[in-house]
Design a protein around this motif. Structure first.
Motif, PDB file in Angstrom:
ATOM      1  N   ILE A  51      39.929  32.262  43.969  1.00 56.17           N
ATOM      2  CA  ILE A  51      39.609  33.509  43.851  1.00 56.17           C
ATOM      3  C   ILE A  51      39.751  34.225  42.466  1.00 56.17           C
ATOM      4  O   ILE A  51      40.679  34.069  41.743  1.00 56.17           O
ATOM      5  CB  ILE A  51      40.503  34.417  45.123  1.00 56.17           C
ATOM      6  N   GLY A  53      39.762  37.954  40.552  1.00 52.48           N
ATOM      7  CA  GLY A  53      39.531  39.344  40.901  1.00 52.48           C
ATOM      8  C   GLY A  53      39.107  39.954  39.372  1.00 52.48           C
ATOM      9  O   GLY A  53      37.958  39.797  38.986  1.00 52.48           O
ATOM     10  N   GLY A  54      39.783  40.660  38.738  1.00 51.53           N
ATOM     11  CA  GLY A  54      39.284  41.245  37.392  1.00 51.53           C
ATOM     12  C   GLY A  54      39.549  40.065  36.217  1.00 51.53           C
ATOM     13  O   GLY A  54      39.011  40.244  35.040  1.00 51.53           O
ATOM     14  N   GLY A  55      40.002  38.976  36.379  1.00 54.53           N
ATOM     15  CA  GLY A  55      40.235  37.889  35.492  1.00 54.53           C
ATOM     16  C   GLY A  55      41.315  38.213  34.316  1.00 54.53           C
ATOM     17  O   GLY A  55      41.048  37.630  33.439  1.00 54.53           O
ATOM     18  N   SER A  56      42.082  39.321  34.695  1.00 51.73           N
ATOM     19  CA  SER A  56      42.979  39.712  33.588  1.00 51.73           C
ATOM     20  C   SER A  56      44.191  39.051  33.482  1.00 51.73           C
ATOM     21  O   SER A  56      45.087  39.542  32.686  1.00 51.73           O
ATOM     22  CB  SER A  56      43.004  41.107  33.614  1.00 51.73           C
ATOM     23  N   ASN A  57      44.657  37.903  34.324  1.00 52.46           N
ATOM     24  CA  ASN A  57      45.927  37.397  34.166  1.00 52.46           C
ATOM     25  C   ASN A  57      45.652  35.837  34.517  1.00 52.46           C
ATOM     26  O   ASN A  57      46.331  34.999  34.995  1.00 52.46           O
ATOM     27  CB  ASN A  57      46.579  37.913  35.374  1.00 52.46           C
ATOM     28  N   THR A  58      44.475  35.403  34.059  1.00 48.26           N
ATOM     29  CA  THR A  58      43.986  34.133  34.288  1.00 48.26           C
ATOM     30  C   THR A  58      43.235  33.322  33.161  1.00 48.26           C
ATOM     31  O   THR A  58      42.594  34.093  32.394  1.00 48.26           O
ATOM     32  CB  THR A  58      42.933  34.355  35.434  1.00 48.26           C
ATOM     33  N   PRO A 115      45.060  46.509  33.808  1.00 46.64           N
ATOM     34  CA  PRO A 115      43.815  45.967  34.117  1.00 46.64           C
ATOM     35  C   PRO A 115      43.872  45.148  35.471  1.00 46.64           C
ATOM     36  O   PRO A 115      44.841  44.940  35.786  1.00 46.64           O
ATOM     37  CB  PRO A 115      43.465  44.994  32.929  1.00 46.64           C
ATOM     38  N   THR A 117      42.144  43.980  39.564  1.00 53.04           N
ATOM     39  CA  THR A 117      41.789  44.522  40.845  1.00 53.04           C
ATOM     40  C   THR A 117      43.169  44.835  41.809  1.00 53.04           C
ATOM     41  O   THR A 117      44.239  44.278  41.415  1.00 53.04           O
ATOM     42  CB  THR A 117      41.068  43.529  41.554  1.00 53.04           C
ATOM     43  N   GLY A 127      53.561  44.650  37.553  1.00 49.76           N
ATOM     44  CA  GLY A 127      54.633  45.800  37.319  1.00 49.76           C
ATOM     45  C   GLY A 127      54.511  46.104  36.081  1.00 49.76           C
ATOM     46  O   GLY A 127      54.345  45.557  35.064  1.00 49.76           O
ATOM     47  N   ILE A 173      43.569  38.043  49.965  1.00 50.06           N
ATOM     48  CA  ILE A 173      43.809  39.567  50.305  1.00 50.06           C
ATOM     49  C   ILE A 173      42.429  40.285  50.434  1.00 50.06           C
ATOM     50  O   ILE A 173      41.612  40.148  49.479  1.00 50.06           O
ATOM     51  CB  ILE A 173      44.576  40.170  49.367  1.00 50.06           C
ATOM     52  N   ARG A 199      49.894  52.659  26.628  1.00 50.98           N
ATOM     53  CA  ARG A 199      49.133  51.485  26.347  1.00 50.98           C
ATOM     54  C   ARG A 199      48.250  51.148  25.233  1.00 50.98           C
ATOM     55  O   ARG A 199      48.263  50.350  24.460  1.00 50.98           O
ATOM     56  CB  ARG A 199      48.489  50.736  27.871  1.00 50.98           C
TER      57      ARG A 199
HETATM   58  C1  LIG Z   1      45.931  44.401  28.284  1.00 46.09           C
HETATM   59  C2  LIG Z   1      46.610  43.743  29.501  1.00 46.09           C
HETATM   60  C3  LIG Z   1      47.821  44.573  29.765  1.00 46.09           C
HETATM   61  C4  LIG Z   1      48.379  43.964  31.059  1.00 46.09           C
HETATM   62  N1  LIG Z   1      49.587  44.420  31.404  1.00 46.09           N
HETATM   63  C5  LIG Z   1      50.466  44.163  32.639  1.00 46.09           C
HETATM   64  C6  LIG Z   1      51.506  44.842  32.904  1.00 46.09           C
HETATM   65  O1  LIG Z   1      51.997  45.728  32.500  1.00 46.09           O
HETATM   66  N2  LIG Z   1      52.200  44.257  34.156  1.00 46.09           N
HETATM   67  C7  LIG Z   1      51.392  43.190  34.701  1.00 46.09           C
HETATM   68  O2  LIG Z   1      52.186  42.666  35.938  1.00 46.09           O
HETATM   69  N3  LIG Z   1      50.224  42.483  34.412  1.00 46.09           N
HETATM   70  C8  LIG Z   1      49.834  42.937  33.328  1.00 46.09           C
HETATM   71  N4  LIG Z   1      48.605  42.541  32.897  1.00 46.09           N
HETATM   72  C9  LIG Z   1      47.898  41.304  33.539  1.00 46.09           C
HETATM   73  C10 LIG Z   1      47.109  41.640  34.743  1.00 46.09           C
HETATM   74  O3  LIG Z   1      46.246  42.996  34.430  1.00 46.09           O
HETATM   75  C11 LIG Z   1      47.816  41.737  36.086  1.00 46.09           C
HETATM   76  O4  LIG Z   1      48.402  40.441  36.435  1.00 46.09           O
HETATM   77  C12 LIG Z   1      46.636  42.342  37.083  1.00 46.09           C
HETATM   78  O5  LIG Z   1      47.169  42.560  38.442  1.00 46.09           O
HETATM   79  C13 LIG Z   1      45.762  41.031  37.549  1.00 46.09           C
HETATM   80  O6  LIG Z   1      44.857  41.431  38.414  1.00 46.09           O
HETATM   81  P1  LIG Z   1      43.375  40.841  38.516  1.00 46.09           P
HETATM   82  O7  LIG Z   1      42.464  41.269  39.318  1.00 46.09           O
HETATM   83  O8  LIG Z   1      42.639  40.540  36.992  1.00 46.09           O
HETATM   84  O9  LIG Z   1      43.707  39.183  38.782  1.00 46.09           O
HETATM   85  P2  LIG Z   1      43.028  37.780  38.296  1.00 46.09           P
HETATM   86  O10 LIG Z   1      43.387  37.384  36.907  1.00 46.09           O
HETATM   87  O11 LIG Z   1      41.553  37.754  38.608  1.00 46.09           O
HETATM   88  O12 LIG Z   1      43.735  36.817  39.489  1.00 46.09           O
HETATM   89  C14 LIG Z   1      45.347  36.697  38.975  1.00 46.09           C
HETATM   90  C15 LIG Z   1      45.440  35.915  40.345  1.00 46.09           C
HETATM   91  O13 LIG Z   1      45.396  36.520  41.683  1.00 46.09           O
HETATM   92  C16 LIG Z   1      44.657  36.098  42.564  1.00 46.09           C
HETATM   93  N5  LIG Z   1      44.044  36.788  43.337  1.00 46.09           N
HETATM   94  C17 LIG Z   1      43.058  37.860  42.885  1.00 46.09           C
HETATM   95  N6  LIG Z   1      42.556  38.569  43.819  1.00 46.09           N
HETATM   96  C18 LIG Z   1      42.867  38.233  44.722  1.00 46.09           C
HETATM   97  C19 LIG Z   1      42.850  38.449  46.360  1.00 46.09           C
HETATM   98  N7  LIG Z   1      41.917  39.292  46.922  1.00 46.09           N
HETATM   99  N8  LIG Z   1      43.454  37.480  47.442  1.00 46.09           N
HETATM  100  C20 LIG Z   1      44.422  36.444  46.821  1.00 46.09           C
HETATM  101  N9  LIG Z   1      44.512  36.128  45.699  1.00 46.09           N
HETATM  102  C21 LIG Z   1      43.766  36.888  44.776  1.00 46.09           C
HETATM  103  C22 LIG Z   1      43.743  34.905  41.734  1.00 46.09           C
HETATM  104  O14 LIG Z   1      43.485  33.883  42.489  1.00 46.09           O
HETATM  105  C23 LIG Z   1      44.783  34.472  40.761  1.00 46.09           C
HETATM  106  O15 LIG Z   1      45.579  33.546  41.113  1.00 46.09           O
HETATM  107  C24 LIG Z   1      48.129  42.850  31.719  1.00 46.09           C
HETATM  108  C25 LIG Z   1      46.775  42.354  31.230  1.00 46.09           C
HETATM  109  C26 LIG Z   1      46.271  42.771  30.168  1.00 46.09           C
HETATM  110  C27 LIG Z   1      44.908  42.055  29.651  1.00 46.09           C
END
Ligand SMILES: Cc1cc2nc3c(=O)[nH]c(=O)nc-3n(C[C@H](O)[C@H](O)[C@H](O)COP(=O)(O)OP(=O)(O)OC[C@H]3O[C@@H](n4cnc5c(N)ncnc54)[C@H](O)[C@@H]3O)c2cc1C
Length: 300
Positions: A51, A53-58, A115, A117, A127, A173, A199
């Motif tokens: 899965i 989402g936004g790919g911002s922690n991957t 960033p 979803t 957080g 989720i 930020r």
């Molecule tokens: C500039 C920048 C600043 C950031 N600042 C912070 C910060 O202050 N605090 C912080 O905690 N993080 C921060 N992050 C990291 C990131 O933004 C968060 O972790 C964010 O919540 C990840 O969401 P995503 O949708 O991009 O997840 P993704 O990278 O797409 O996925 C992350 C994980 O969640 C899982 N996942 C996604 N959607 C679902 C779903 N629907 N059901 C089950 N599993 C799912 C994926 O399989 C993967 O394992 C930052 C990133 C950037 C680029």
């Protein structure tokens, strides 16, 4: 369902760090019914599911992912009833903040500018500034492996620092109910703007990144968790690079894709170097916060 599934799709544009190889199969469901259909298809064919989402922690391997990759960003919809804000997994957390401010519901504004979803934020219990998303959750709806829908209430689960039940089960989720505090819409909107600007001022969006790479290790210093970024900076690593993957000058815990040409292997090599150096310098082994997907030459 077959017609919804594409093959050999480059995943680089679907990540904030802009690296990684292709997905063997790729789909973008428009709602949770389509998501359910895709899970059924993968189950029948015995193809693992990843899965996104936004790919911002991957971090996705350069060789790609030999799975069905499901991009949830099309699964959207926010509704408000009283102090409950319900958001679909693919809504951005920012959208949830914006709607909460419009309805005069306070709590989420602290996450403005973070960033990704809603699904990704709940999965990783995202957080900042001493608060985590889990503090505001009333319930989470999810699909289990067999495609059945469940709802988990606040008192039925435990979230931890960058940890959630979803990290320990193969649950997807679909929707999240946030319990928020009635307040003044203008004040909430102003706070959200302030956090976003903070930020921007720190340079968060200047280069492709994944936010913090490592969790802050256990233990406190001056009443706050020990900062992984500070440990990295103290070990003399600021600005250290492997190829175009570089430790950000503005924060030791952030790796940037400096000129857009870094590979996932560069980033991983840099991560390994940071861990080894910090261990040598401080005797602390840092744990990664980011998620690794795909086919790597060496397993973590
Ligand atoms: C500039 C920048 C600043 C950031 N600042 C912070 C910060 O202050 N605090 C912080 O905690 N993080 C921060 N992050 C990291 C990131 O933004 C968060 O972790 C964010 O919540 C990840 O969401 P995503 O949708 O991009 O997840 P993704 O990278 O797409 O996925 C992350 C994980 O969640 C899982 N996942 C996604 N959607 C679902 C779903 N629907 N059901 C089950 N599993 C799912 C994926 O399989 C993967 O394992 C930052 C990133 C950037 C680029």
């Amino acid at each position: 369902m077959e017609q919804k599934i594409q093959q050999n799709i480059a995943l680089r544009p679907y990540t904030s760090i802009r690296t990684g190889g292709p997905a063997r199969y790729f789909a973008q469901p428009a709602d949770s019914e389509e998501l359910k259909g895709l899970l059924g298809w993968a189950n029948t064919k015995q193809i693992p599911v990843t899965i996104l989402g936004g790919g911002s922690n991957t971090l996705i391997a350069d060789r790609g992912i030999d799975h069905l990759v499901i991009d949830t960003k099309g699964i959207r919809g926010i509704t408000v009833r009283g102090r409950l804000l319900c958001a679909a997994c693919g809504d951005t957390l920012e959208k949830a903040v914006t709607v909460s401010a419009e309805y005069g519901l306070a709590g989420l504004e602290i996450f403005s500018g973070l960033p990704g979803t809603v699904g990704g934020a709940v999965y990783g219990n995202a957080g900042c500034y001493g608060h985590a998303v889990s503090e505001y959750i009333d319930w989470v709806e999810y699909l289990s492996c067999d495609g059945s829908l469940h709802r988990l209430y606040r008192d039925q689960y435990r979230f931890g620092y960058r940890d959630s039940p979803f990290k320990h089960h193969k649950w997807i989720i679909t929707e999240v109910g946030f319990n928020l505090m009635p307040s003044q819409p203008i004040a909430i909107g102003q706070k959200a703007k302030k956090y976003r600007q903070m930020r921007r001022d720190k340079g968060h969006y200047r280069y492709p990144s994944m936010g913090s790479i490592f969790k802050n290790p256990p233990g406190t210093e001056g009443g706050r968790r020990i900062s992984a970024g500070k440990l990295i900076e103290e070990a003399g690593l600021s600005g250290y690079a492997v190829g175009s993957a570089r430790i950000a000058d503005y924060h030791g815990n952030i790796i940037i894709n400096y000129d857009g040409t870094a590979t996932a292997d560069d980033i991983r090599e840099l991560i390994d170097h940071i861990r080894a150096t910090v261990f040598e310098f401080h005797g602390i082994m840092l744990e990664t916060e980011i998620n690794f997907f795909g086919i790597w030459d060496t397993e973590r």
